[in-house]
Design a protein around this motif. Structure first.
Motif, mmCIF file in Angstrom:
data_model
loop_
_atom_site.group_PDB
_atom_site.id
_atom_site.type_symbol
_atom_site.label_atom_id
_atom_site.label_comp_id
_atom_site.label_asym_id
_atom_site.label_seq_id
_atom_site.Cartn_x
_atom_site.Cartn_y
_atom_site.Cartn_z
ATOM 1 N N MET A 282 0.824 -1.060 0.139
ATOM 2 C CA MET A 282 -0.198 -0.006 0.115
ATOM 3 C C MET A 282 1.024 1.270 -0.021
ATOM 4 O O MET A 282 0.509 2.269 -0.678
ATOM 5 C CB MET A 282 -0.951 -0.178 1.346
ATOM 6 N N LEU A 283 1.973 1.304 0.583
ATOM 7 C CA LEU A 283 3.094 2.206 0.813
ATOM 8 C C LEU A 283 3.524 2.549 -0.527
ATOM 9 O O LEU A 283 3.735 3.916 -0.974
ATOM 10 C CB LEU A 283 3.824 2.265 1.749
ATOM 11 N N GLU A 284 4.067 1.499 -1.279
ATOM 12 C CA GLU A 284 4.513 1.611 -2.449
ATOM 13 C C GLU A 284 3.641 2.156 -3.490
ATOM 14 O O GLU A 284 3.821 3.003 -4.311
ATOM 15 C CB GLU A 284 5.212 0.524 -2.766
ATOM 16 N N CYS A 285 2.400 1.659 -3.238
ATOM 17 C CA CYS A 285 1.280 1.873 -4.395
ATOM 18 C C CYS A 285 0.607 3.226 -4.086
ATOM 19 O O CYS A 285 -0.017 3.737 -5.232
ATOM 20 C CB CYS A 285 0.165 0.874 -4.567
ATOM 21 N N ALA A 286 0.807 3.606 -2.851
ATOM 22 C CA ALA A 286 -0.059 5.038 -2.654
ATOM 23 C C ALA A 286 0.230 6.155 -3.603
ATOM 24 O O ALA A 286 -0.918 6.750 -3.955
ATOM 25 C CB ALA A 286 0.530 5.337 -1.108
ATOM 26 N N PRO A 287 1.526 6.366 -4.047
ATOM 27 C CA PRO A 287 1.518 7.574 -5.076
ATOM 28 C C PRO A 287 0.852 7.559 -6.363
ATOM 29 O O PRO A 287 0.121 8.364 -6.666
ATOM 30 C CB PRO A 287 3.146 7.595 -5.279
ATOM 31 N N ILE A 288 0.916 5.989 -6.707
ATOM 32 C CA ILE A 288 0.083 5.687 -7.966
ATOM 33 C C ILE A 288 -1.374 5.997 -7.726
ATOM 34 O O ILE A 288 -1.973 6.318 -8.626
ATOM 35 C CB ILE A 288 0.629 4.317 -8.488
ATOM 36 N N LEU A 289 -1.769 5.300 -6.712
ATOM 37 C CA LEU A 289 -3.384 5.322 -6.444
ATOM 38 C C LEU A 289 -3.884 6.750 -6.226
ATOM 39 O O LEU A 289 -4.898 6.923 -6.519
ATOM 40 C CB LEU A 289 -3.594 4.490 -5.222
ATOM 41 N N VAL A 290 -2.919 7.431 -5.490
ATOM 42 C CA VAL A 290 -3.429 8.935 -5.206
ATOM 43 C C VAL A 290 -3.458 9.630 -6.587
ATOM 44 O O VAL A 290 -4.521 10.259 -7.101
ATOM 45 C CB VAL A 290 -2.470 9.858 -4.455
ATOM 46 N N LYS A 291 -2.537 9.467 -7.597
ATOM 47 C CA LYS A 291 -2.865 9.972 -8.994
ATOM 48 C C LYS A 291 -3.785 9.614 -9.822
ATOM 49 O O LYS A 291 -4.460 10.044 -10.515
ATOM 50 C CB LYS A 291 -1.510 9.760 -9.800
ATOM 51 N N LEU A 292 -4.278 8.287 -9.459
ATOM 52 C CA LEU A 292 -5.354 7.659 -10.280
ATOM 53 C C LEU A 292 -6.645 8.161 -9.612
ATOM 54 O O LEU A 292 -7.532 8.280 -10.467
ATOM 55 C CB LEU A 292 -5.357 6.035 -10.234
#
Length: 334
Positions: A282-292
């Motif tokens: 979740m921490l690693e994917c957080a920046p991508i998910l925020v942008k999505l």
């Protein structure tokens, strides 16, 4: 404080000049940049522990930790910076982002493992002692397996020799007992005397004694030789066992194996392990998910205009060069 904000903008891969024109987007990209930065920090700590386990040198470990953290930071920054918000078709953004999400998941798993080893270090150390002993016993069992067949064969031969001697000794004792009973009248003809029958039985017993002596003379040296062979094999086996080097089994691969065994044996550790992996994913994917998840904002519009401008400008330059080349060719060919 302002310099920290600008640093996080850099971490997010955003264009600073465009962000200055979009103050409402500043917080979003500051958060994205912070997530990218701290993921790199966690990667450096994780890599440092992993490299220290391998090299056991703090300076080399620190150098490799910084290098590993910089690599992960650069990859995360690249992933976030190359994502673009498109008008409409939200599902298309998720499809386009799926390779980046997969890469982020793989990076999270790589980052997590050394930290898991550190978190469960006490349990792993105890399990390593058990696994090291199991490996030692396995090596002993392998040595025993090679010697058991030879020892069994020699023991079988010795038992065969001893059995023949014992059989012949029992036959001699039986014949002497029959001769004695014939002599004292308690058996045979039931007449107490040392007559012809006794003499025949005594001769049979003496013959059995002679055969026993001959058998013993032939087999006793063979039994002694076989016993010497057994002693030699036992000594060779013990020498091989003593030669086994019980080096500390605590390397990175050994710790990973111990963690695997622990998660298979202990449900609590397994659940904690899964939650730790999920947290880092979740921490690693957080920046991508925020942008999505975040809606398209002014920064995305300005960035699209800037990129569209450069694209059109490039096309104009190419068209002008093509036209100039055409005019030159037209001039020289006429």
């Amino acid at each position: 404080m302002k310099s920290i904000k600008h640093f996080f903008w850099f971490c997010s891969g955003a264009n600073r000049s465009l962000l200055n024109r979009c103050p409402t987007e500043a917080s979003k990209f500051t958060g994205i940049g912070a997530a990218v930065f701290f993921t790199g920090v966690l990667a450096a700590l994780s890599g440092g522990y992993a490299f220290y386990t391998v090299f056991e040198n703090p300076w080399w470990s620190a150098a490799f930790a910084l290098l590993w953290g910089a690599i992960i930071f650069n990859l995360d920054r690249f992933i976030v910076a190359t994502m673009r918000k498109k008008k409409g078709k939200k599902w298309l953004e998720f499809v386009q982002a799926s390779p980046r999400i997969l890469l982020a998941v793989l990076l999270a798993i790589v980052i997590t493992k050394p930290l898991e080893l550190r978190i469960f270090s006490k349990e792993i150390d105890r399990k390593l002692v058990i696994l090291e002993e199991q490996i030692y016993q396995k090596e002993i069992a392998e040595i025993d397996r090679r010697y058991v067949a030879l020892q069994s064969e020699i023991n079988s031969q010795m038992e065969g020799f001893k059995s023949e001697i014992a059989t012949k000794a029992a036959q001699r004792d039986r014949l002497y007992e029959e001769a004695r009973k014939e002599a004292d009248g308690t058996g045979g003809s039931m007449q107490r005397n040392a007559g012809p029958i006794y003499q025949l039985k005594k001769a049979d017993a003496d013959k059995a004694q002679t055969e026993l002596e001959e058998l013993s003379a032939r087999y006793v040296p063979l039994i002694a030789a076989k016993q010497a062979n057994l002693d030699s094999l036992a000594q060779a086996r013990q020498t091989e066992i003593n030669a086994i080097k019980r080096n500390p089994w605590n390397g990175l691969a050994a710790q990973l194996e111990a963690l695997k065994v622990l998660t298979a044996e202990n449900r609590g550790i397994a659940i904690a392990n899964y939650f730790i992996i999920a947290l880092f994913i979740m921490l690693e994917c957080a920046p991508i998910l925020v942008k999505l998840i975040a809606p398209r904002g002014p920064y995305d519009n300005l960035l699209e205009i800037r990129e569209h401008f450069y694209k059109n400008h490039n096309l104009e330059q190419i068209s002008a060069m093509d036209h100039s080349t055409y005019e030159k060719l037209k001039y020289f060919t006429h």
